[in-house]
Design a protein around this motif. Sequence first.
Motif, PDB file in Angstrom:
ATOM      1  N   MET A  91       0.820  -1.216   0.000  1.00 23.56           N
ATOM      2  CA  MET A  91       0.000   0.000   0.000  1.00 23.56           C
ATOM      3  C   MET A  91       0.850   1.261   0.000  1.00 23.56           C
ATOM      4  O   MET A  91       0.577   2.202  -0.743  1.00 23.56           O
ATOM      5  N   LEU A  92       1.908   1.294   0.822  1.00 22.02           N
ATOM      6  CA  LEU A  92       2.707   2.518   0.860  1.00 22.02           C
ATOM      7  C   LEU A  92       3.472   2.699  -0.445  1.00 22.02           C
ATOM      8  O   LEU A  92       3.684   3.822  -0.913  1.00 22.02           O
ATOM      9  N   PHE A  93       3.863   1.595  -1.084  1.00 27.61           N
ATOM     10  CA  PHE A  93       4.598   1.701  -2.344  1.00 27.61           C
ATOM     11  C   PHE A  93       3.677   2.119  -3.478  1.00 27.61           C
ATOM     12  O   PHE A  93       4.025   2.983  -4.292  1.00 27.61           O
ATOM     13  N   ALA A  95       0.921   3.782  -3.305  1.00 27.31           N
ATOM     14  CA  ALA A  95       0.493   5.166  -3.127  1.00 27.31           C
ATOM     15  C   ALA A  95       1.636   6.142  -3.289  1.00 27.31           C
ATOM     16  O   ALA A  95       1.424   7.338  -3.454  1.00 27.31           O
ATOM     17  N   GLY A  96       2.890   5.656  -3.223  1.00 30.65           N
ATOM     18  CA  GLY A  96       4.054   6.524  -3.313  1.00 30.65           C
ATOM     19  C   GLY A  96       4.536   6.698  -4.731  1.00 30.65           C
ATOM     20  O   GLY A  96       3.990   7.488  -5.499  1.00 30.65           O
ATOM     21  N   ILE A  97       5.560   5.932  -5.124  1.00 33.79           N
ATOM     22  CA  ILE A  97       6.181   6.192  -6.425  1.00 33.79           C
ATOM     23  C   ILE A  97       6.071   5.003  -7.379  1.00 33.79           C
ATOM     24  O   ILE A  97       6.858   4.895  -8.317  1.00 33.79           O
ATOM     25  N   GLY A  98       5.105   4.116  -7.144  1.00 37.38           N
ATOM     26  CA  GLY A  98       4.933   3.018  -8.081  1.00 37.38           C
ATOM     27  C   GLY A  98       4.664   3.508  -9.492  1.00 37.38           C
ATOM     28  O   GLY A  98       5.188   2.977 -10.473  1.00 37.38           O
ATOM     29  N   THR A  99       3.867   4.556  -9.601  1.00 31.75           N
ATOM     30  CA  THR A  99       3.566   5.121 -10.911  1.00 31.75           C
ATOM     31  C   THR A  99       4.817   5.702 -11.558  1.00 31.75           C
ATOM     32  O   THR A  99       5.020   5.594 -12.763  1.00 31.75           O
ATOM     33  N   LEU A 254      -6.373  -3.608  -4.441  1.00 30.20           N
ATOM     34  CA  LEU A 254      -5.754  -3.111  -5.663  1.00 30.20           C
ATOM     35  C   LEU A 254      -4.242  -2.983  -5.507  1.00 30.20           C
ATOM     36  O   LEU A 254      -3.479  -3.327  -6.416  1.00 30.20           O
ATOM     37  N   SER A 255      -3.784  -2.479  -4.357  1.00 28.10           N
ATOM     38  CA  SER A 255      -2.352  -2.293  -4.126  1.00 28.10           C
ATOM     39  C   SER A 255      -1.624  -3.627  -4.120  1.00 28.10           C
ATOM     40  O   SER A 255      -0.550  -3.771  -4.720  1.00 28.10           O
ATOM     41  N   PHE A 415      -1.810   1.329 -11.058  1.00 28.74           N
ATOM     42  CA  PHE A 415      -0.963   2.206 -10.249  1.00 28.74           C
ATOM     43  C   PHE A 415      -1.584   3.596 -10.125  1.00 28.74           C
ATOM     44  O   PHE A 415      -1.646   4.176  -9.035  1.00 28.74           O
ATOM     45  N   PHE A 416      -2.027   4.139 -11.231  1.00 23.45           N
ATOM     46  CA  PHE A 416      -2.613   5.464 -11.186  1.00 23.45           C
ATOM     47  C   PHE A 416      -3.975   5.447 -10.492  1.00 23.45           C
ATOM     48  O   PHE A 416      -4.373   6.440  -9.875  1.00 23.45           O
ATOM     49  N   THR A 417      -4.676   4.330 -10.591  1.00 23.83           N
ATOM     50  CA  THR A 417      -5.945   4.216  -9.869  1.00 23.83           C
ATOM     51  C   THR A 417      -5.718   4.221  -8.365  1.00 23.83           C
ATOM     52  O   THR A 417      -6.417   4.913  -7.613  1.00 23.83           O
ATOM     53  N   THR A 418      -4.724   3.439  -7.905  1.00 23.85           N
ATOM     54  CA  THR A 418      -4.449   3.405  -6.468  1.00 23.85           C
ATOM     55  C   THR A 418      -3.965   4.755  -5.965  1.00 23.85           C
ATOM     56  O   THR A 418      -4.277   5.156  -4.833  1.00 23.85           O
TER      57      THR A 418
END
Length: 553
Positions: A91-93, A95-99, A254-255, A415-418
Amino acid sequence: MGLRTDTVIFFVSAGLTVAFVTVAIAATETVDRVFSRLSGWILHHLGWLYILGVTTFLLFLVWIALSRWGHVRLGGHDARPEYGNRAWFAMLFAAGIGTILMFWGVAEPISHWAEPPRADVEPRSEEAAELAMAFSFYHFGLHTWSIFCLPALAFAYFVHQRRLPFRLSSVLQPILGDRIHGPLGRVVDITAVLGTLFGVAVSIGLGTLQINSGLAQLFGIEESQPVQVLLITVVTIIATISVALGLDRGIKRLSTLNIGMAVGLLTFVFLTGATVFLARGIIEMLGVYLGSLVPLAFWNDTFANTGWQGQWTVFYWAWTITWSPFVGMFIARISRGRTIREFVLGVLALPTAFTIVWFSVFGLSAIDIEREGDTGLVEAVVVQGDVSRALFVFLENYPLATVVSGVSVLIVVIFFTTSSDSASLVVDTLCSGDREEPGPVRQRVFWAITEGVVAGTLIAATGKSGLDALAEVITVLGLPFFLLAFLMMISLVRALNTDYPELRRPQLPRSIRRMPRSAQRARPTPGGPVPGPGPGPEDTPGAPPGERPVGDT
């Protein structure tokens, strides 16, 4: 209206967002010119402050994690983590820079390899490859996660420990006192809402460009504004459904799904590419990163003054800092029950380790492929400047290119959805300040739709230039967030000193501290024995050898 929120924060934030979009559509050139000048001034005159500041954040976080406060548990002594390590990391990834990793994993190393940041490095050389990887790690490793971790730790402490509202103003309580509940606190919270909305809107826009490029590569769908608006609509609908389902049923699932797919893509590239070369490269690039971390952390391009750092590093920091309230609050929300040491080391180390592996696999593979023969990567990224197409041009060199590219498009979408649904949850929390439940579902849905409308309207009205203009806007908005981060450090230390007096270091009286050390040793410890003739510490009955008796202090 059936809402449960702070009226001023909610309606002023929504009104300013609508006003900005309206003005940006009606007077695009004027808005672009004003914010271009402001952002240019910030990048030129305050770039050094950003470089020094983010490095300071990192050093502060490492210090506080290893300090006497490291064992303090966020939420109280009996609190335990609500989410396991795997779900927490996912979740933290996400919401952070996965995108960002999907967007820049290939593009940045190739760009710096073909056009090195330093003039004394020969393009497309081995030295250029090492420098390109070092800068990629620097931009997306420990420093980026320090920008996220600092506000996340402050949020987690003041919300879970002091039970304050889930608002940015709460982290300034030791400095502002009760004024966090007044007009000054609301100004801080409204700024946080706007920064989050604009930052997410730019990222949704950039993600849309990448998704459109992938669909064009796969199915020949044209890259146009109508298609991009349609894609934003689809992403917004998915994000709205996810945010309506809530944190556990929507965002968490989702994450977890997305990080699993990303790891699958990473494994595919590793196994079907130059596996031995990559295995050696990951280890070597780790050494390159560690060896270059200190020089890059303080590098300001002082002598050459090419302006490169303002276009890349400083812009990254300014953009990332606008995301920091959103990502920080989201991480704080899912991190109750962890100690400060576990929190800091987890948020810094785990995503950075994954980032090093990701960039090593994709970046080194891209450079190796381009060295063997011209595959069009440099042409697409450097010459044409089409960064969004880099990943799909890269995947054409692997088996099952069409299938893998399709999976990559799906990963980018999720990624952008999360990011969007996480941002909606956080923005609603910023407006309501509720620690447990942000508010009715329709409030979260409103913010999810607003993010999509902002990004879609700008693309439809002004095209890519509108997103560029918005990027300059958040560069300007990033400055107050950056200054707030310094106040967060002061506020956090003050709060820890106040809440845990037993962990303070013992202090001698000021009059004694001013004496030479030899004189201090000859002075009596307050409440202790008077030095002079008689038994020494080793002769004191019951005292271990070498231990000096102390008094009440």
